[in-house]
Design a protein around this motif. Sequence first.
Motif, mmCIF file in Angstrom:
data_model
loop_
_atom_site.group_PDB
_atom_site.id
_atom_site.type_symbol
_atom_site.label_atom_id
_atom_site.label_comp_id
_atom_site.label_asym_id
_atom_site.label_seq_id
_atom_site.Cartn_x
_atom_site.Cartn_y
_atom_site.Cartn_z
ATOM 1 N N GLY A 22 0.271 -98.041 -92.077
ATOM 2 C CA GLY A 22 1.401 -97.247 -92.546
ATOM 3 C C GLY A 22 2.658 -98.086 -92.638
ATOM 4 N N LEU A 23 3.796 -97.413 -92.779
ATOM 5 C CA LEU A 23 5.057 -98.117 -93.028
ATOM 6 C C LEU A 23 6.072 -97.956 -91.907
ATOM 7 C CD1 LEU A 23 5.529 -97.162 -96.806
ATOM 8 C CD2 LEU A 23 4.568 -99.269 -95.859
ATOM 9 N N GLU A 24 5.738 -97.192 -90.856
ATOM 10 C CA GLU A 24 6.705 -96.933 -89.790
ATOM 11 C C GLU A 24 6.539 -97.991 -88.699
ATOM 12 O OE1 GLU A 24 9.800 -95.781 -88.896
ATOM 13 O OE2 GLU A 24 9.121 -93.950 -89.892
ATOM 14 N N GLN A 25 7.298 -99.080 -88.818
ATOM 15 C CA GLN A 25 7.175 -100.221 -87.916
ATOM 16 C C GLN A 25 7.411 -99.832 -86.461
ATOM 17 O OE1 GLN A 25 6.222 -103.437 -88.560
ATOM 18 N NE2 GLN A 25 6.358 -103.802 -86.359
ATOM 19 N N HIS A 26 8.303 -98.883 -86.226
ATOM 20 C CA HIS A 26 8.624 -98.522 -84.842
ATOM 21 C C HIS A 26 7.408 -97.936 -84.119
ATOM 22 C CE1 HIS A 26 11.294 -97.752 -81.504
ATOM 23 N NE2 HIS A 26 10.836 -96.509 -81.426
ATOM 24 N N LEU A 27 6.539 -97.224 -84.844
ATOM 25 C CA LEU A 27 5.329 -96.701 -84.217
ATOM 26 C C LEU A 27 4.376 -97.833 -83.837
ATOM 27 C CD1 LEU A 27 4.494 -93.491 -86.295
ATOM 28 C CD2 LEU A 27 5.517 -93.652 -84.034
ATOM 29 N N PHE A 28 4.343 -98.889 -84.657
ATOM 30 C CA PHE A 28 3.553 -100.068 -84.294
ATOM 31 C C PHE A 28 4.079 -100.658 -82.984
ATOM 32 C CE2 PHE A 28 2.941 -101.126 -89.103
ATOM 33 C CZ PHE A 28 2.085 -100.051 -89.235
ATOM 34 N N ASP A 29 5.387 -100.895 -82.956
ATOM 35 C CA ASP A 29 6.006 -101.521 -81.783
ATOM 36 C C ASP A 29 5.807 -100.672 -80.529
ATOM 37 O OD1 ASP A 29 6.855 -103.506 -83.495
ATOM 38 O OD2 ASP A 29 8.880 -102.697 -83.724
ATOM 39 N N SER A 30 5.947 -99.354 -80.674
ATOM 40 C CA SER A 30 5.791 -98.456 -79.524
ATOM 41 C C SER A 30 4.367 -98.491 -78.994
ATOM 42 C CB SER A 30 6.169 -97.022 -79.910
ATOM 43 O OG SER A 30 7.537 -96.916 -80.211
ATOM 44 N N THR A 31 3.394 -98.536 -79.905
ATOM 45 C CA THR A 31 1.992 -98.580 -79.484
ATOM 46 C C THR A 31 1.694 -99.870 -78.733
ATOM 47 O OG1 THR A 31 1.347 -97.226 -81.388
ATOM 48 C CG2 THR A 31 -0.393 -98.473 -80.285
ATOM 49 N N ASP A 179 16.505 -90.029 -90.013
ATOM 50 C CA ASP A 179 15.162 -89.887 -89.446
ATOM 51 C C ASP A 179 14.449 -91.212 -89.202
ATOM 52 O OD1 ASP A 179 14.515 -90.753 -91.989
ATOM 53 O OD2 ASP A 179 13.943 -88.791 -92.704
ATOM 54 N N ASP A 180 15.151 -92.324 -89.326
ATOM 55 C CA ASP A 180 14.537 -93.622 -89.060
ATOM 56 C C ASP A 180 14.287 -93.758 -87.561
ATOM 57 O OD1 ASP A 180 13.917 -96.504 -90.031
ATOM 58 O OD2 ASP A 180 15.252 -96.783 -88.313
ATOM 59 N N LEU A 181 13.033 -93.984 -87.164
ATOM 60 C CA LEU A 181 12.680 -93.986 -85.751
ATOM 61 C C LEU A 181 13.364 -95.104 -84.971
ATOM 62 C CD1 LEU A 181 8.875 -93.090 -85.687
ATOM 63 C CD2 LEU A 181 10.865 -91.600 -85.688
ATOM 64 N N LEU A 182 13.497 -96.269 -85.600
ATOM 65 C CA LEU A 182 14.129 -97.389 -84.909
ATOM 66 C C LEU A 182 15.584 -97.073 -84.608
ATOM 67 C CD1 LEU A 182 13.659 -100.229 -83.840
ATOM 68 C CD2 LEU A 182 14.347 -101.123 -86.058
ATOM 69 N N ALA A 183 16.283 -96.500 -85.598
ATOM 70 C CA ALA A 183 17.686 -96.132 -85.396
ATOM 71 C C ALA A 183 17.816 -95.022 -84.362
ATOM 72 C CB ALA A 183 18.302 -95.698 -86.729
ATOM 73 N N LEU A 184 16.919 -94.040 -84.431
ATOM 74 C CA LEU A 184 16.950 -92.944 -83.464
ATOM 75 C C LEU A 184 16.683 -93.448 -82.046
ATOM 76 C CD1 LEU A 184 15.051 -90.149 -85.429
ATOM 77 C CD2 LEU A 184 17.433 -90.075 -84.687
ATOM 78 N N SER A 185 15.728 -94.358 -81.917
ATOM 79 C CA SER A 185 15.422 -94.924 -80.606
ATOM 80 C C SER A 185 16.633 -95.640 -80.021
ATOM 81 C CB SER A 185 14.240 -95.893 -80.712
ATOM 82 O OG SER A 185 13.956 -96.494 -79.469
ATOM 83 N N SER A 186 17.340 -96.378 -80.875
ATOM 84 C CA SER A 186 18.537 -97.090 -80.433
ATOM 85 C C SER A 186 19.613 -96.110 -79.960
ATOM 86 C CB SER A 186 19.069 -97.963 -81.569
ATOM 87 O OG SER A 186 20.289 -98.568 -81.222
ATOM 88 N N GLU A 187 19.818 -95.034 -80.725
ATOM 89 C CA GLU A 187 20.842 -94.055 -80.360
ATOM 90 C C GLU A 187 20.475 -93.311 -79.084
ATOM 91 O OE1 GLU A 187 23.716 -93.963 -81.639
ATOM 92 O OE2 GLU A 187 23.283 -95.298 -83.308
ATOM 93 N N ILE A 188 19.200 -92.973 -78.936
ATOM 94 C CA ILE A 188 18.750 -92.277 -77.720
ATOM 95 C C ILE A 188 18.940 -93.179 -76.499
ATOM 96 C CG2 ILE A 188 16.708 -91.389 -76.521
ATOM 97 C CD1 ILE A 188 15.732 -90.441 -79.327
ATOM 98 N N GLY A 189 18.601 -94.461 -76.641
ATOM 99 C CA GLY A 189 18.805 -95.403 -75.541
ATOM 100 C C GLY A 189 20.272 -95.525 -75.164
#
Length: 338
Positions: A22-31, A179-189
């Motif tokens: 797929g194209l969602e790199q953040h899911l790769f990194d999280s896995t 809705d970009d997961l990488l950006a959302l992860s950064s903001e949540i952190g």
Amino acid sequence: MVNAIWKKIAAGEIDPVYLLTGLEQHLFDSTITRLKKALPDIDAASVIRFDLDETPVEAVIEEADTLPFLEDRKLIIAGNASFLKASDKTREKVTHNLELLEAWLANPSPTATVVFIAPYEKLDARKRITKIIKEHATVIESKRLQGKDLFTWIQQEAGANGSRIGPTEAEFLVKMAGDDLLALSSEIGKMATYLNGNGDITADVIESLVPRTPEMDVFRLTDAYVSGKVSNTVAIYHDLLRNGEEPIMLTSLIASQVRLMVHVGLLQKKGYQQHQIAKTLSVHPYRVKLMMENRSLPSSERLLLILSKLAAIDYKLKSSSGKRERILELFFMEPLRK
């Protein structure tokens, strides 16, 4: 699906082969991060990476079948598995022994976990190797998260950072940050750090700490205007001007939003559902959801009239040497008939 696989990994149920596509790199990194945490005593030296655009898959197999040194298990990341997608006109740099890979997949090494990464929107389902690797590997399709899945992921990400966020606040966060997961992860952190890793992420916290993207502000601006909220529209417009946005660029973005509203309305009348509209128009379902739920939207005829006015404003802005900010502001202050 991905959440269920992550739960198994966290419980120590590690499979020998994974396929991430797929194209969602953040899911790769999280896995991969979860696998590193779950594998016993693994260190940086036990994580081996291959680029399959540069290295034949035989090297991955040889490494997997070599016993790890001083550890029980090694983690191997094999990126760019382009042999799983449809062939393009460019000639591949390396030749892969796919027959060897097929045989190995039927009996993978017990002392290695191999993660094949295929960062492509689609794999070639007609290929024999694609069918076989899907049969033997644990597959994570990193599709763009949407709706409840996206909000659930946000809540889990907040929990992983020691904080909590409700579904309403998660929806507000997406509205603010996209809705970009990488950006959302950064903001949540960032918000979790502000709360010292223990507290609730509220709407006030989000409002205070999460910077709005110009695209999301334009979405709010357009939504306020077509809903007839003049004071809100002008207030958002002034905020954008203070942030350095130009009236010409804003006019173009607003027109794009209005065109999207027209298309969503027309497809909705034809009986299309939210996910079908999003796929047809190649936009995120959350944006479609907001438009479909807005009962204040004008008719398609009125939206087309707004587009005509925006075209005239665009011409006026590009040909005027006066105070351009005022031109667009006067447009926002005009009464909008439904």
